[in-house]
Design a protein around this motif. Sequence first.
Motif, PDB file in Angstrom:
ATOM      1  N   SER A 297       0.869  -1.038  -0.098  1.00  0.00           N
ATOM      2  CA  SER A 297       0.021  -0.076  -0.071  1.00  0.00           C
ATOM      3  C   SER A 297       0.754   1.212  -0.184  1.00  0.00           C
ATOM      4  CB  SER A 297      -0.969  -0.169   1.131  1.00  0.00           C
ATOM      5  OG  SER A 297      -0.268   0.354   2.300  1.00  0.00           O
ATOM      6  N   HIS A 298       2.159   1.096   0.603  1.00  0.00           N
ATOM      7  CA  HIS A 298       3.154   2.343   0.551  1.00  0.00           C
ATOM      8  C   HIS A 298       3.780   2.427  -0.790  1.00  0.00           C
ATOM      9  CE1 HIS A 298       1.942   3.375   4.408  1.00  0.00           C
ATOM     10  NE2 HIS A 298       2.577   2.167   5.068  1.00  0.00           N
ATOM     11  N   ILE A 299       4.397   1.212  -1.155  1.00  0.00           N
ATOM     12  CA  ILE A 299       5.226   1.387  -2.274  1.00  0.00           C
ATOM     13  C   ILE A 299       4.499   1.539  -3.668  1.00  0.00           C
ATOM     14  CG2 ILE A 299       6.733  -0.239  -3.936  1.00  0.00           C
ATOM     15  CD1 ILE A 299       7.728  -1.750  -1.357  1.00  0.00           C
ATOM     16  N   LEU A 300       3.153   1.028  -3.679  1.00  0.00           N
ATOM     17  CA  LEU A 300       2.396   1.039  -4.768  1.00  0.00           C
ATOM     18  C   LEU A 300       1.035   2.311  -4.786  1.00  0.00           C
ATOM     19  CD1 LEU A 300       1.914  -2.427  -6.026  1.00  0.00           C
ATOM     20  CD2 LEU A 300       3.696  -0.790  -6.870  1.00  0.00           C
ATOM     21  N   GLY A 301       1.347   2.934  -3.390  1.00  0.00           N
ATOM     22  CA  GLY A 301       0.055   3.708  -3.089  1.00  0.00           C
ATOM     23  C   GLY A 301       0.814   5.105  -2.696  1.00  0.00           C
ATOM     24  N   ASP A 302       0.955   5.434  -1.556  1.00  0.00           N
ATOM     25  CA  ASP A 302       1.126   6.780  -0.958  1.00  0.00           C
ATOM     26  C   ASP A 302       2.603   7.391  -1.279  1.00  0.00           C
ATOM     27  OD1 ASP A 302       2.065   5.350   0.953  1.00  0.00           O
ATOM     28  OD2 ASP A 302       0.727   6.262   2.476  1.00  0.00           O
TER      29      ASP A 302
END
Length: 398
Positions: A297-302
């Motif tokens: 969720s962090h690497i591909l998100g925010d």
Amino acid sequence: MAIFMVSSVGCGFANSFWTLLVCRIIMGAGEASIINLTGPFIDDVAPPSQKTLWFGILYLFPTVGIAVGYIFGGVIGASMGWRMPFLIQAAVCVPVVLWLFLVQPISLRTMHDDEEEAHTDLSAPLLGSEAAPPAAVVNSLWGDICILCRHPVFLYSSLGYCPVQGAFGVYSYFGPQAGHELFGVGRESIDLTFGGVTIVTAVVATLLGGWALDRVGSSIKNAMLLNGISAVVGFVAIVAAFWAPPATTTGFVWFMLIFAVGELAIFAGTAPVGAVIVWSVPTRLRPLASGISAIASHILGDVPTPPLVGLLQGYIQDWRISMLVLTLILIVAAVLFFIGAYVKCIDYRPAEERLSLEKGHRLTVSNAGNVGPLVSDMESATMVHHHGDLADHDDTRQ
């Protein structure tokens, strides 16, 4: 918790940027382990009829904690220096760490490695044994990751949440600036408004999403449908917020009201996503699944979305278009969630719990917590369509 506490002390006494950076990274590792183990703990001990609400309570604290942290760090840092917040944080952890060392260990279902999928290389030493060399640990971890990748609902849920997290990252970072330039409201006022709306909507929606899933029936299919609907409603509301109101002070009021509806929708999917992650993977792999989902969720998100939107805005110089393009990724999230709602999967909750929920019965904590299920984990992991129809085991169970 001990790692988090010690690294907080390290941050407080850091004498260089690199020391501070390393200690902050270690703090993140300590915090992540707490979150990844708390989800399986809730899954084991919470009443089945309220389980998703418990997940909601868990996942609202990171958002509220960040907001409180800004205030705490600002007040303490301004009066006592930037080191003091870290040291106070470590001091607060001391009694908790001491209590954890003294309290009787809790036996979770995760700790009972009776899955036949547990190790792809049965000749290798078990992870955690004294004889396990580093290569065996790496092979075991890789084998577990491969097992998780064979569970489609886990993948759809994790990947579906990445655009949601990415959108929220942009709204948090660029939302006040966009509102200021579109409506001419002062930066201090708009910062406080955005912060307050985010805190309120996060608390209300995260709890409401968990409560709603418990009420309609906490099946994996219902959770994925709720996530998809939340993403669609969030898309419609946030696009309307940036495009409908006029560029006036009154327009800003309407903007924040509509934007709050969008944030309510986005946050409503937080608890159901966390629940699906631990329900759709083998019991032993629940902490690893939670960790991988969070990293994704962090690497591909925010992490990538704010700089990409900043680059786009620098080129077109129009916040309405920039936010519209960014918000389109919520449609990607909705598609992934809706697809995940209609694929077959294994529900790894104990059969006693699943059958009770299907019949509308409510179990108490005493018969749904650490007490073993009426059937084994192997039997409870029967291939189930989300509608509840029994089917054959897939090839991962053979």
